[in-house]
Design a protein around this motif. Sequence first.
Motif, PDB file in Angstrom:
ATOM      1  N   HIS A  61     -18.735  41.699 -28.192  1.00  0.00           N
ATOM      2  CA  HIS A  61     -19.903  41.622 -29.205  1.00  0.00           C
ATOM      3  C   HIS A  61     -20.517  42.701 -29.619  1.00  0.00           C
ATOM      4  O   HIS A  61     -20.434  43.735 -29.234  1.00  0.00           O
ATOM      5  N   GLU A  69     -22.930  40.628 -36.995  1.00  0.00           N
ATOM      6  CA  GLU A  69     -22.541  40.533 -35.704  1.00  0.00           C
ATOM      7  C   GLU A  69     -21.040  39.772 -35.772  1.00  0.00           C
ATOM      8  O   GLU A  69     -20.703  38.962 -36.793  1.00  0.00           O
ATOM      9  N   LYS A  87     -21.014  36.067 -37.065  1.00  0.00           N
ATOM     10  CA  LYS A  87     -22.329  35.160 -37.221  1.00  0.00           C
ATOM     11  C   LYS A  87     -22.776  35.017 -38.544  1.00  0.00           C
ATOM     12  O   LYS A  87     -22.886  36.111 -39.256  1.00  0.00           O
ATOM     13  N   TRP A  98     -21.056  30.371 -36.464  1.00  0.00           N
ATOM     14  CA  TRP A  98     -20.245  31.151 -36.118  1.00  0.00           C
ATOM     15  C   TRP A  98     -19.194  30.739 -37.078  1.00  0.00           C
ATOM     16  O   TRP A  98     -18.579  29.866 -37.207  1.00  0.00           O
ATOM     17  N   ASP A 235     -24.837  34.952 -27.131  1.00  0.00           N
ATOM     18  CA  ASP A 235     -23.808  34.974 -28.194  1.00  0.00           C
ATOM     19  C   ASP A 235     -22.483  34.710 -27.754  1.00  0.00           C
ATOM     20  O   ASP A 235     -21.778  34.027 -28.261  1.00  0.00           O
TER      21      ASP A 235
END
Length: 239
Positions: A61, A69, A87, A98, A235
Amino acid sequence: MKRSNCLIEVCEDFDCSSKRIKTSFIEGNNSSKMFRNTIWYRSLLDAEKSCLKEDKLKKIHYKFQDDKEMVEEYNVDTQVLLRRAWKVKGKLGGEGKWDVEIGDPMPDATPHIEGIGADFMESKDQPKLTRRNTRINLEWRIRNLPYPIETYSVSANNDERCIVIRTTNKKYFKRLQVPELDRLNLPIEQGNIQCSHSFNTLIIAYKKPQQLLDMDKEWYLELNRVKPIKDIPNDCKTQ
């Protein structure tokens, strides 16, 4: 004496040739590492990174300095990138979705609604595009294209920075973006494009240039320095 002079001249020539070979090797080696000077590579280095390992998968991540992100998923055995997703911020500060750049699309959590609005649902027979990444190729797979291989024209368009797909029957047209090349400021080479067709699926493979191959290898080694965490971030759970 003349023979001695000849030996000296030969040695001097050999020394000059060695210097040229050495210089050429250094220049070639440096040119293959030019990706290190790109904004993309530096942004990856500067991003906050966390790692999660699940069986044969490594999930990374990223949180970039501009608050964007990204999540990447690698096969541990092959070291190949399987998925990359960005993201997308939700409306009014809500939970975002996403946007998948590489890999299968995220499952649609929206239930099927019959009646009002049902006619606007996407047909299962419509062409469906997915991205793949292999060790040596960038791939696009377009399902539900029943036309024979000779129907398709696939060409590199560096003016629009894309690969263009056309059909002779004018029933399909598509522009394929190649962000991997854009990020490294590399041209799209027509000679690197290969096409095949089977089971109503058009497969377009683009041979990775050496700079991209070198970056893939070096970046995976860099990711090995990110220690895995025990708790699964929210996430990563969405992936």
